[in-house]
Scaffold this motif. Sequence first.
Motif, PDB file in Angstrom:
ATOM      1  N   ASP A 189       0.864  -1.186  -0.109  1.00 38.84           N
ATOM      2  CA  ASP A 189       0.016  -0.096  -0.238  1.00 38.84           C
ATOM      3  C   ASP A 189       0.914   1.243   0.120  1.00 38.84           C
ATOM      4  O   ASP A 189       0.344   2.298  -0.535  1.00 38.84           O
ATOM      5  CB  ASP A 189      -0.881   0.001   1.147  1.00 38.84           C
ATOM      6  N   HIS A 198     -22.943   4.747   5.795  1.00 32.38           N
ATOM      7  CA  HIS A 198     -22.147   3.606   5.511  1.00 32.38           C
ATOM      8  C   HIS A 198     -22.501   2.255   6.231  1.00 32.38           C
ATOM      9  O   HIS A 198     -21.837   1.361   5.881  1.00 32.38           O
ATOM     10  CB  HIS A 198     -20.549   4.288   6.001  1.00 32.38           C
ATOM     11  N   LEU A 243     -14.962   4.557   6.162  1.00 36.08           N
ATOM     12  CA  LEU A 243     -14.332   3.931   5.029  1.00 36.08           C
ATOM     13  C   LEU A 243     -15.578   3.332   4.048  1.00 36.08           C
ATOM     14  O   LEU A 243     -15.320   3.201   2.845  1.00 36.08           O
ATOM     15  CB  LEU A 243     -13.475   3.041   5.048  1.00 36.08           C
ATOM     16  N   ALA A 245     -15.618   0.624   1.223  1.00 35.96           N
ATOM     17  CA  ALA A 245     -14.116   0.251   0.844  1.00 35.96           C
ATOM     18  C   ALA A 245     -13.487  -0.554   1.901  1.00 35.96           C
ATOM     19  O   ALA A 245     -12.476  -0.921   1.669  1.00 35.96           O
ATOM     20  CB  ALA A 245     -13.534   1.726   0.630  1.00 35.96           C
ATOM     21  N   THR A 246     -13.886  -0.463   3.286  1.00 35.60           N
ATOM     22  CA  THR A 246     -13.153  -1.066   4.060  1.00 35.60           C
ATOM     23  C   THR A 246     -12.978  -2.575   4.034  1.00 35.60           C
ATOM     24  O   THR A 246     -11.881  -2.969   3.915  1.00 35.60           O
ATOM     25  CB  THR A 246     -14.062  -1.361   5.593  1.00 35.60           C
ATOM     26  N   ARG A 288     -12.532  -3.760   1.176  1.00 30.84           N
ATOM     27  CA  ARG A 288     -11.278  -3.902   0.001  1.00 30.84           C
ATOM     28  C   ARG A 288      -9.977  -3.431   0.276  1.00 30.84           C
ATOM     29  O   ARG A 288      -9.125  -3.351  -0.304  1.00 30.84           O
ATOM     30  CB  ARG A 288     -11.749  -3.100  -1.242  1.00 30.84           C
ATOM     31  N   SER A 289      -9.977  -2.988   1.538  1.00 36.31           N
ATOM     32  CA  SER A 289      -8.634  -2.311   2.078  1.00 36.31           C
ATOM     33  C   SER A 289      -7.603  -3.389   2.168  1.00 36.31           C
ATOM     34  O   SER A 289      -7.828  -4.199   3.153  1.00 36.31           O
ATOM     35  CB  SER A 289      -9.013  -1.368   3.156  1.00 36.31           C
ATOM     36  N   ASP A 324      -5.525   3.672   5.615  1.00 38.07           N
ATOM     37  CA  ASP A 324      -6.470   4.390   5.092  1.00 38.07           C
ATOM     38  C   ASP A 324      -7.167   5.236   6.119  1.00 38.07           C
ATOM     39  O   ASP A 324      -7.730   6.381   5.614  1.00 38.07           O
ATOM     40  CB  ASP A 324      -7.345   3.300   4.532  1.00 38.07           C
TER      41      ASP A 324
END
Length: 446
Positions: free
Chosen positions: A113, A174, A243, A246-247, A249-250, A256
């Motif tokens: 990352d 979210h 997030l 997207a959490t 996929r992190s 992040d």
Amino acid sequence: MSTVSARLSVPQGAALSIGAVLGTGVITLPALAAGIAGPASLVAWLALVLLSVPLALTFAAMGARFPDTGGVSTYVGRAFGRRAAGAVGWCFYFAIPVGAPPASLMAGGYVADALGGGRRTAVAVAVLLIGGVGLVNAAGLRLSGRVQLVLTGVLATLMTVTVAAALPHARWDHLTPFAPHGWGAVGTAAALLVWGFAGWEAVASLAGEYRTPRRDVPRATGIAIVVVGVLYLALAATSLLVLGPATARSEAPLSDLLAAGVGGSVRVVTALVAVLLTIGAMNAYYAGGARLGAALARDGALPVALARGSGPGEVPRRSLALVAGQSMAWLVAAEVLHLGMTPLMLMATGCFTLVYVLGTGAAVRLLPRGGAAWWTAVVALTSVLVLLVMNGWHVAWALGVVVASLAWQGAAARRRRVAPLRHGTALRGGDAGRDTGEACDVLQRA
């Protein structure tokens, strides 16, 4: 009884207990759990925090009543016999090589990352960590307990700063849909999260080092439960609120989150912290696991060839080579078969959960029946049995390890009985094997 002079205060014991539980899993678990159950993974986090209460209190009660450095393996031996204690040792020993690839890949994800390179970078870092930590231990080097505690403190501080910086960016929307993969996925997520909560059994093995175990162990345990629970729940909730989808996929949720709250070049910093934490954890587990394997072999619970290096001050290189070699083999298998981290983590957590089943089962048998501690142990045993079922087919690995352990120990016992008859000598009781409890304790406190 412990041979270590009693010296732990309540704050010191709480810090050591927190350090035994907080580990590498926290740097990636929020993303993995979210990928399995979505926002409903918060229910799994809460369930594990609540389970920690009876589980930790049960081991605290056992430690306060039977202070011994052998910890859970000693209690299982008291309750169910030496072969059952050996099975606990096998569960720990063979969980390490299965768990090492996911742990190293977590750190690799943070490096990728920060520096780029995707999966290739993550796998390269994993290979370097598994090989490097193995070589360092073969040379007889390891991080001190004080350094391990400092690294845990760094992790706790980073978690706190990350949550505080990112929380202002939270969005309630979210959390919808809350259970996109169904409520059944919460059980699988809970089974996976055992990875982040493994370590409560170390409470028992620390008991003999307190000044007043019956008073200090429950106090230190209570502090540890609150701190660990708050940190884990805060990080998991903040990850999902900030997030969102997207959490899941992190590859580096801490990075992040920190980037969302602080901005700037924070990814290199979190990658460095992730690598240092992983090195510290793997170094401790490899050292403790190698000693455990040598002790098991010395006691006849593993092939005798692995016993070399089991003496004080010696390095059990054969046992270490087996741990490191299996770790690399599991990493290769995971990459070739595209398994990902989750299956290996569930196999490892299956072993940890089975240790908890045996440990709490021993508590139910040994604690005074009908008392508050006994009922707490009953609740803990019931809970971990449910977790074991939620582990699904992955628990086959843990059950297979136990069956293989009992079979090996049975065969070894028969060989020991036959050998004296062949040579016309009597088997002395002390030669039948030694307690592997202290070796298990090294691993529990790693």
